[in-house]
Structure formats: C-alpha cells, structure tokens
Design a protein around this motif. Structure first.
Motif, PDB file in Angstrom:
ATOM      1  N   GLU A 266       0.827  -1.201   0.000  1.00 40.60           N
ATOM      2  CA  GLU A 266       0.000   0.000   0.000  1.00 40.60           C
ATOM      3  C   GLU A 266       0.865   1.256   0.000  1.00 40.60           C
ATOM      4  OE1 GLU A 266      -3.839   2.108   0.400  1.00 40.60           O
ATOM      5  OE2 GLU A 266      -2.949   0.395  -0.641  1.00 40.60           O
ATOM      6  N   ARG A 267       1.894   1.277   0.810  1.00 38.17           N
ATOM      7  CA  ARG A 267       2.803   2.433   0.828  1.00 38.17           C
ATOM      8  C   ARG A 267       3.475   2.617  -0.522  1.00 38.17           C
ATOM      9  NH1 ARG A 267       5.496   0.928   6.667  1.00 38.17           N
ATOM     10  NH2 ARG A 267       3.987   2.049   7.998  1.00 38.17           N
ATOM     11  N   ALA A 268       3.829   1.494  -1.162  1.00 38.01           N
ATOM     12  CA  ALA A 268       4.452   1.576  -2.485  1.00 38.01           C
ATOM     13  C   ALA A 268       3.502   2.203  -3.497  1.00 38.01           C
ATOM     14  CB  ALA A 268       4.873   0.175  -2.942  1.00 38.01           C
ATOM     15  N   ARG A 269       2.207   1.882  -3.407  1.00 37.19           N
ATOM     16  CA  ARG A 269       1.238   2.480  -4.339  1.00 37.19           C
ATOM     17  C   ARG A 269       1.064   3.978  -4.083  1.00 37.19           C
ATOM     18  NH1 ARG A 269      -1.148  -2.780  -3.710  1.00 37.19           N
ATOM     19  NH2 ARG A 269      -2.323  -2.107  -1.883  1.00 37.19           N
ATOM     20  N   TRP A 270       1.286   4.419  -2.862  1.00 36.89           N
ATOM     21  CA  TRP A 270       1.239   5.861  -2.571  1.00 36.89           C
ATOM     22  C   TRP A 270       2.409   6.587  -3.213  1.00 36.89           C
ATOM     23  CZ3 TRP A 270       0.702   5.390   3.492  1.00 36.89           C
ATOM     24  CH2 TRP A 270      -0.583   4.955   3.813  1.00 36.89           C
ATOM     25  N   LEU A 271       3.573   5.922  -3.226  1.00 40.62           N
ATOM     26  CA  LEU A 271       4.824   6.647  -3.478  1.00 40.62           C
ATOM     27  C   LEU A 271       5.557   6.312  -4.771  1.00 40.62           C
ATOM     28  CD1 LEU A 271       6.310   6.310   0.119  1.00 40.62           C
ATOM     29  CD2 LEU A 271       5.633   8.461  -0.950  1.00 40.62           C
ATOM     30  N   LEU A 272       5.393   5.101  -5.271  1.00 40.86           N
ATOM     31  CA  LEU A 272       6.338   4.611  -6.284  1.00 40.86           C
ATOM     32  C   LEU A 272       5.800   4.588  -7.715  1.00 40.86           C
ATOM     33  CD1 LEU A 272       8.027   1.693  -4.284  1.00 40.86           C
ATOM     34  CD2 LEU A 272       8.693   4.104  -4.441  1.00 40.86           C
ATOM     35  N   HIS A 273       4.745   5.324  -7.991  1.00 40.22           N
ATOM     36  CA  HIS A 273       4.256   5.432  -9.372  1.00 40.22           C
ATOM     37  C   HIS A 273       5.011   6.532 -10.124  1.00 40.22           C
ATOM     38  CE1 HIS A 273       0.886   2.675  -9.559  1.00 40.22           C
ATOM     39  NE2 HIS A 273       0.417   3.117  -8.415  1.00 40.22           N
ATOM     40  N   ASN A 274       5.167   6.337 -11.432  1.00 46.30           N
ATOM     41  CA  ASN A 274       5.678   7.378 -12.337  1.00 46.30           C
ATOM     42  C   ASN A 274       7.005   7.983 -11.871  1.00 46.30           C
ATOM     43  OD1 ASN A 274       3.312   7.023 -13.821  1.00 46.30           O
ATOM     44  ND2 ASN A 274       2.238   8.639 -12.701  1.00 46.30           N
ATOM     45  N   LEU A 275       7.880   7.127 -11.403  1.00 47.06           N
ATOM     46  CA  LEU A 275       9.189   7.599 -10.955  1.00 47.06           C
ATOM     47  C   LEU A 275      10.164   7.661 -12.128  1.00 47.06           C
ATOM     48  CD1 LEU A 275       9.531   5.498  -7.689  1.00 47.06           C
ATOM     49  CD2 LEU A 275       9.054   7.941  -7.830  1.00 47.06           C
ATOM     50  N   PRO A 276      11.147   8.553 -12.069  1.00 44.09           N
ATOM     51  CA  PRO A 276      12.195   8.550 -13.098  1.00 44.09           C
ATOM     52  C   PRO A 276      13.068   7.307 -12.955  1.00 44.09           C
ATOM     53  CG  PRO A 276      12.759  10.068 -11.338  1.00 44.09           C
ATOM     54  CD  PRO A 276      11.353   9.612 -11.063  1.00 44.09           C
ATOM     55  N   GLU A 277      13.860   7.005 -13.956  1.00 42.07           N
ATOM     56  CA  GLU A 277      14.681   5.801 -13.891  1.00 42.07           C
ATOM     57  C   GLU A 277      15.754   5.897 -12.820  1.00 42.07           C
ATOM     58  OE1 GLU A 277      16.282   4.509 -17.564  1.00 42.07           O
ATOM     59  OE2 GLU A 277      14.343   3.827 -18.347  1.00 42.07           O
ATOM     60  N   LYS A 278      16.139   7.124 -12.467  1.00 42.12           N
ATOM     61  CA  LYS A 278      17.166   7.313 -11.449  1.00 42.12           C
ATOM     62  C   LYS A 278      16.655   8.302 -10.403  1.00 42.12           C
ATOM     63  CE  LYS A 278      22.124   8.158 -10.883  1.00 42.12           C
ATOM     64  NZ  LYS A 278      23.397   8.452 -11.591  1.00 42.12           N
ATOM     65  N   PHE A 279      16.664   7.892  -9.128  1.00 38.60           N
ATOM     66  CA  PHE A 279      16.178   8.780  -8.082  1.00 38.60           C
ATOM     67  C   PHE A 279      16.730   8.342  -6.729  1.00 38.60           C
ATOM     68  CE2 PHE A 279      13.188   5.311  -8.368  1.00 38.60           C
ATOM     69  CZ  PHE A 279      12.843   5.026  -7.061  1.00 38.60           C
ATOM     70  N   LEU A 280      16.599   9.221  -5.741  1.00 40.25           N
ATOM     71  CA  LEU A 280      17.008   8.938  -4.365  1.00 40.25           C
ATOM     72  C   LEU A 280      15.778   8.736  -3.505  1.00 40.25           C
ATOM     73  CD1 LEU A 280      19.766  11.672  -3.812  1.00 40.25           C
ATOM     74  CD2 LEU A 280      20.120   9.262  -4.325  1.00 40.25           C
ATOM     75  N   LEU A 281      15.865   7.794  -2.584  1.00 38.47           N
ATOM     76  CA  LEU A 281      14.799   7.574  -1.616  1.00 38.47           C
ATOM     77  C   LEU A 281      15.416   7.669  -0.229  1.00 38.47           C
ATOM     78  CD1 LEU A 281      11.804   6.807  -1.159  1.00 38.47           C
ATOM     79  CD2 LEU A 281      12.532   4.417  -1.103  1.00 38.47           C
ATOM     80  N   VAL A 282      14.881   8.563   0.586  1.00 39.46           N
ATOM     81  CA  VAL A 282      15.438   8.796   1.919  1.00 39.46           C
ATOM     82  C   VAL A 282      14.468   8.285   2.972  1.00 39.46           C
ATOM     83  CG1 VAL A 282      16.303  10.509   3.550  1.00 39.46           C
ATOM     84  CG2 VAL A 282      16.633  10.858   1.084  1.00 39.46           C
ATOM     85  N   ASN A 283      14.962   7.411   3.820  1.00 38.66           N
ATOM     86  CA  ASN A 283      14.208   6.937   4.978  1.00 38.66           C
ATOM     87  C   ASN A 283      14.699   7.733   6.181  1.00 38.66           C
ATOM     88  OD1 ASN A 283      13.027   5.632   7.111  1.00 38.66           O
ATOM     89  ND2 ASN A 283      13.817   3.597   6.631  1.00 38.66           N
ATOM     90  N   ILE A 284      13.988   8.813   6.489  1.00 37.20           N
ATOM     91  CA  ILE A 284      14.447   9.722   7.536  1.00 37.20           C
ATOM     92  C   ILE A 284      14.477   9.029   8.894  1.00 37.20           C
ATOM     93  CG2 ILE A 284      13.949  11.881   8.756  1.00 37.20           C
ATOM     94  CD1 ILE A 284      12.717  12.928   6.163  1.00 37.20           C
ATOM     95  N   ALA A 285      13.402   8.293   9.185  1.00 33.24           N
ATOM     96  CA  ALA A 285      13.319   7.627  10.492  1.00 33.24           C
ATOM     97  C   ALA A 285      14.433   6.610  10.680  1.00 33.24           C
ATOM     98  CB  ALA A 285      11.962   6.967  10.646  1.00 33.24           C
ATOM     99  N   GLY A 286      14.821   5.943   9.598  1.00 32.83           N
ATOM    100  CA  GLY A 286      15.848   4.905   9.698  1.00 32.83           C
ATOM    101  C   GLY A 286      17.238   5.376   9.358  1.00 32.83           C
ATOM    102  N   TYR A 287      17.401   6.684   9.069  1.00 32.55           N
ATOM    103  CA  TYR A 287      18.705   7.258   8.708  1.00 32.55           C
ATOM    104  C   TYR A 287      19.320   6.503   7.526  1.00 32.55           C
ATOM    105  CZ  TYR A 287      18.217   9.298  13.378  1.00 32.55           C
ATOM    106  OH  TYR A 287      17.744   9.963  14.479  1.00 32.55           O
ATOM    107  N   GLU A 288      18.491   6.251   6.494  1.00 33.84           N
ATOM    108  CA  GLU A 288      18.950   5.477   5.349  1.00 33.84           C
ATOM    109  C   GLU A 288      18.700   6.237   4.048  1.00 33.84           C
ATOM    110  OE1 GLU A 288      18.016   0.985   7.095  1.00 33.84           O
ATOM    111  OE2 GLU A 288      16.455   2.150   6.100  1.00 33.84           O
ATOM    112  N   LEU A 289      19.608   6.047   3.096  1.00 31.08           N
ATOM    113  CA  LEU A 289      19.503   6.662   1.779  1.00 31.08           C
ATOM    114  C   LEU A 289      19.676   5.584   0.722  1.00 31.08           C
ATOM    115  CD1 LEU A 289      19.524   9.208  -0.109  1.00 31.08           C
ATOM    116  CD2 LEU A 289      22.011   9.199   0.136  1.00 31.08           C
ATOM    117  N   TYR A 290      18.704   5.509  -0.219  1.00 32.70           N
ATOM    118  CA  TYR A 290      18.766   4.505  -1.293  1.00 32.70           C
ATOM    119  C   TYR A 290      18.896   5.210  -2.635  1.00 32.70           C
ATOM    120  CZ  TYR A 290      16.697   1.558   2.355  1.00 32.70           C
ATOM    121  OH  TYR A 290      16.450   0.905   3.530  1.00 32.70           O
TER     122      TYR A 290
END
Length: 327
Positions: A297-321
């Motif tokens: 469900e969270r993926a359907r909120w966030l992961l549509h129509n993304l560019p081929e290259k992007f950054l995803l930041v997990n602020i709570a987990g101090y992680e960067l993808y």
C-alpha cells in the motif's frame, strides 16, 4: 430517361434516409433500454455501498456513456477479468472488496448455461465494471488515503481519472485486458519482490512446520555451520535466495539475501541474523502477509511514475537509497 431520373432521385433519397432512420431508431431503442437498466443497477449498487467507494460511481456511468450503453464483459473476457480480480490479493488487496464472490456465482451460472434475463446480464456487466474500476483506483492511488495517517503528508500521488477509462476501453477494443492490468502497479523491483512473496504464499510454495532455532546466533558472513543450511532453505522460499549451494558457508550472496529479507520486514539491513531477524523468519504466513500488505500500500502511494534514477530517503531509519532503472 433523364426526366424519370429527376423524379426518381428524390424518392430514392427519401428511401435511403428512411432506411437510415429506421436503423438508427432501432439501435437507439436498444441502447436506451440498456441505459435505463444500467442506470437503475448503478443506483442500486451505490445505495448499499461503503462511503469510501462512492467516488467511483461517476466513472462507472462515464464508462457506459463511452460505450453507448453497450455491455462490456462477455464470455471469456468476463472470466479473464474475474481472474484478475482474484489476483488482487497478490497486490495485498481483498477480492471481496470487488464483489468477487458474487461475480463468481454469476459466472458459474453463465457457464452452466442457465437461461437469464436481460436485467441479470446487465447486473453482471455493471458489477464487473464496478469491480474493475475500483480495483484500478486502488492500484493507482492506494486503497487508503495517506493523509489520514500522516498529518504532514504532502506528496502528490498518481490520480485515478477519466484517462483510465479511455485506456481500459482502448485495450478492450484490441482484446488485450492483460496489457491494461500491467499499467496499474508501480514499475519497481521492490514492488515486484513484494508481489512475488505474496504469490508464493498463496500458491503454497512457502511451507515450514517448525520454528528455526539457531544455536549459533548471530549468523553472519564468513561463518560455517549447520544453521546456515536451514537459513538458505528458508530464504529460498521467499525468492530472496536462489542458489542451489548446499554448503554450510555463509557467503556474500546469502548476506545480500538476508539484507533483502530485512528490508521487506522493516528491519535494520546489516545482513546479520540476530534475534530480531530470527523472530521475523519465524513469523506465521499470515503475519508476513500483513506486513507485506502494508508495504504494498505504501508503495502504491509513493512509487508510481518515478524517473529511472532517483534517491529515496528513509528519515526515520537514517537510510539513503539510490535507484537506477527502478532497481
């Protein structure tokens, strides 16, 4: 001869117009009859529906306006659509939200060649259209509104609109419902991994009758013991580990498989099997399904129509993808 033609042409023109008008009247009468039954069925369906589903009804009526109130779902197409509705569970959704059980009964009645009324056929058609549109909406926007859970939500989600109806009808005109269904989910490896796990759960490919009880915790890269073999087998059931290596060696491939499992389960991704990771490995199938449903469900909120290259930041987990080509 010319004189006769001059007198005959108006008569021929009148006959042609009369024939055209007669066809149009007959065609329109049929559609008007359908129109009345469709509108009545939609009204009845709406009357007993949940408040959160009411926004779908204008689109349902628009769908039939676009088809001049012709019926859409017949024979094999109806059965194919029903299979996709059942498969909504692979995306973490509930087929019963899309009237799956009622549609199943109607399709079985149709297959048994029981004689049905025009009204019954219209009801079945409208029910499937409702199911397909609501399923599409949930796949595109998510079933729930994230702003209900997050007061500071400000991300612009992909929206369900009339373009979806045009796309559906376009694909149906070429008998290609599958290609329409394929446009609905997010196109990321992460989402595909989640649905792969769900499919394994529902297909019965995941089967363990006992809890793992490792005696050598924590398990990590470089170690070599019998617990590693059991770990490899358990992870292979999630498609996280696809090696046929039967050895007791904890290698880099297994470490990456552990990290992938930890990522899906919302754990720290260190590739080490400690107490929390072992606890997650020993969860029941239903517990794992619930976690994956939330992530889908969270993926359907966030992961549509993304560019081929992007950054995803997990602020709570101090992680960067960093994602390249949606991976």
């Amino acid at each position: 001869f010319i004189t006769r033609m001059k007198h005959t042409l108006p008569v021929l023109r009148f006959l042609l117009l009369l024939g055209s008008s007669a066809f149009l009247t007959s065609h329109t009468t049929f559609d008007l009859s359908n129109k009345s039954m469709i509108e009545k069925t939609v009204a009845e369906l709406k009357k007993g529906d949940k408040a959160e589903n009411l926004s779908i009804y204008p689109y349902l009526l628009d769908l039939y306006k676009e088809t001049d109130y012709r019926l859409i779902w017949k024979g094999e197409l109806l059965q194919e659509a029903q299979r996709y509705i059942l498969d909504s569970r692979i995306d973490g959704l509930n087929p019963r939200d899309y009237r799956h059980d009622e549609l199943e009964q109607r399709i079985n009645k149709d297959l048994s060649r029981v004689k049905t009324t025009p009204e019954y056929k219209v009801e079945t058609d409208v029910l499937m259209s409702y199911a397909m549109l609501l399923y599409s909406k949930h796949m595109i926007e998510g079933k729930t509104n994230p702003s209900k859970f997050y007061d500071t939500w400000n991300y612009q989600r992909r929206s369900f609109n009339t373009v979806v109806i045009s796309d559906l009808l376009d694909k149906l005109s070429s008998d290609n419902l599958k290609s329409y269904i394929e446009t609905l989910p997010p196109k990321t490896a992460y989402y595909q991994t989640l649905t792969s796990w769900m499919r394994n759960f529902y297909d019965g490919n995941f089967n363990h009758n006992r809890e793992l009880d490792f005696t050598n915790l924590p398990l990590k890269k470089g170690q070599q013991n019998k617990d590693v073999i059991e770990l490899k087998y358990r992870l292979s059931q999630y498609d996280s580990y696809d090696s046929d290596d039967p050895t007791e060696k904890f290698d880099s491939q297994l470490e990456n498989a552990v990290k992938n499992f930890q990522k899906i389960m919302g754990l720290e991704q260190d590739g080490i099997v400690g107490g929390e990771t072992l606890k997650a490995l020993n969860m029941t199938v239903e517990q794992k399904k619930d976690i994956i449903r939330v992530n889908l469900e969270r993926a359907r909120w966030l992961l549509h129509n993304l560019p081929e290259k992007f950054l995803l930041v997990n602020i709570a987990g101090y992680e960067l993808y960093i994602f390249e080509q949606l991976k």
